[in-house]
Design an enzyme around this catalytic site. Structure first.
Site, short mmCIF file in Angstrom:
data_model
loop_
_atom_site.label_atom_id
_atom_site.label_comp_id
_atom_site.label_asym_id
_atom_site.label_seq_id
_atom_site.Cartn_x
_atom_site.Cartn_y
_atom_site.Cartn_z
N HIS A 5 0.82 -1.22 0.00
CA HIS A 5 0.00 0.00 0.00
C HIS A 5 0.85 1.27 0.00
CE1 HIS A 5 -2.62 2.97 2.35
NE2 HIS A 5 -3.22 2.81 1.19
N HIS A 41 0.49 11.00 -1.84
CA HIS A 41 -0.76 10.81 -1.10
C HIS A 41 -1.11 12.05 -0.30
CE1 HIS A 41 -3.73 9.41 1.76
NE2 HIS A 41 -3.89 8.31 1.05
#
Length: 273
Positions: A5, A41
């Site tokens: 991830h 992110h």
């Protein structure tokens, strides 16, 4: 598929693969003109992770190409699938198609090397908003126009917004997609989420007439959650700790039931028990 991830810096690719991942998920942010800009992110992100790692998107693609091209000194044979988590929330709905076009051109040039012995990994375009389904057509049309329809064999799709399964099916219909569909379900590791919708997605996958080929659950960092996900019949688990998932897969209850996918396992074919 053990899916590492938030792999947003090139060096993290090796880190996650060495821990047992055969797949990575990478965030893609866009500029105001719908150009893919950074693998980034930002805050907030999963608990226990640094949210601020980044590369220029094209540089990341070149690094990824090295890691997935046999014969390259940086080649990682285990890395077979990459999920691009497309952060299209910054775009207007009417920019979705343009984002798809630009994404296709970037991947064609920097990852697929214009169709000349580029990276071999399968790619999943993960879109957070059902309204952004035109991104898919923008992407597929561009690859065809550029003379590389064969590369679409390497591309799959995911809507990651945890929408009702029926609504997701409608969005794919509008996008003209049948096949190559991964269905994600999940939430940040800071919060708990049950498996109700995962089970619904698995039922759709196994029904013989559903739209889903594969189901993955995110973000799974604990052994107990991993077992629950495997028991529910998922095809992939997205995690910050690939070694935890690999350990559970080696437990007596699972080692004869599940194995790590290899390049020969098509990510688009629904597994029949």
């Amino acid at each position: 598929w053990i899916m590492g991830h938030m792999v947003n810096a090139i060096y993290q690719t090796d880190e996650f693969v060495n821990l047992g991942a055969n797949s990575i998920e990478t965030d893609v942010s866009f500029d105001d003109n719908a150009n893919p800009e950074y693998t980034y992110h930002g805050i907030p992100c999963d608990c226990g992770r640094s949210c601020l790692k980044w590369e220029n998107y094209n540089d990341f693609l070149k690094g990824l190409r090295s890691a997935t091209t046999p014969g390259n000194s940086k080649y990682q044979s285990k890395l077979i699938l990459v999920v691009f988590d497309l952060k299209t929330g910054s775009l207007y709905d009417n920019q979705a198609s343009e984002a798809g076009k630009k994404l296709a051109k970037n991947l064609l040039k920097h990852y697929w090397n214009n169709g000349n012995n580029g990276g071999r990994a399968y790619i999943v375009l993960s879109i957070p908003d059902l309204n952004h389904y035109p991104l898919i057509k923008g992407f597929t049309d561009t690859l065809k126009q550029e003379g590389h329809p064969e590369l679409l064999e390497k591309v799959g799709y995911d809507f990651s917004g945890n929408d009702a399964v029926g609504d997701v099916a409608k969005a794919y219909k509008k996008a003209g997609v049948s096949g190559h569909v991964w269905q994600s379900d999940g939430i940040t590791n800071c919060l708990l989420r049950g498996l109700t919708r995962v089970k619904e997605a698995v039922a759709n996958r196994d029904s013989g007439n559903g739209y889903i080929n594969k189901v993955y659950y995110w973000t799974v960092d604990k052994r107990a959650t991993t077992r629950d996900a495997l028991d529910a019949g998922v095809d992939g688990v997205m995690t910050n700790y690939p070694d935890v998932i690999a350990d559970v897969m080696n437990e007596a209850a699972y080692k004869n039931k599940v194995r790590l996918a290899t390049y020969e396992d098509s990510p688009w074919v629904t597994f029949k028990k």
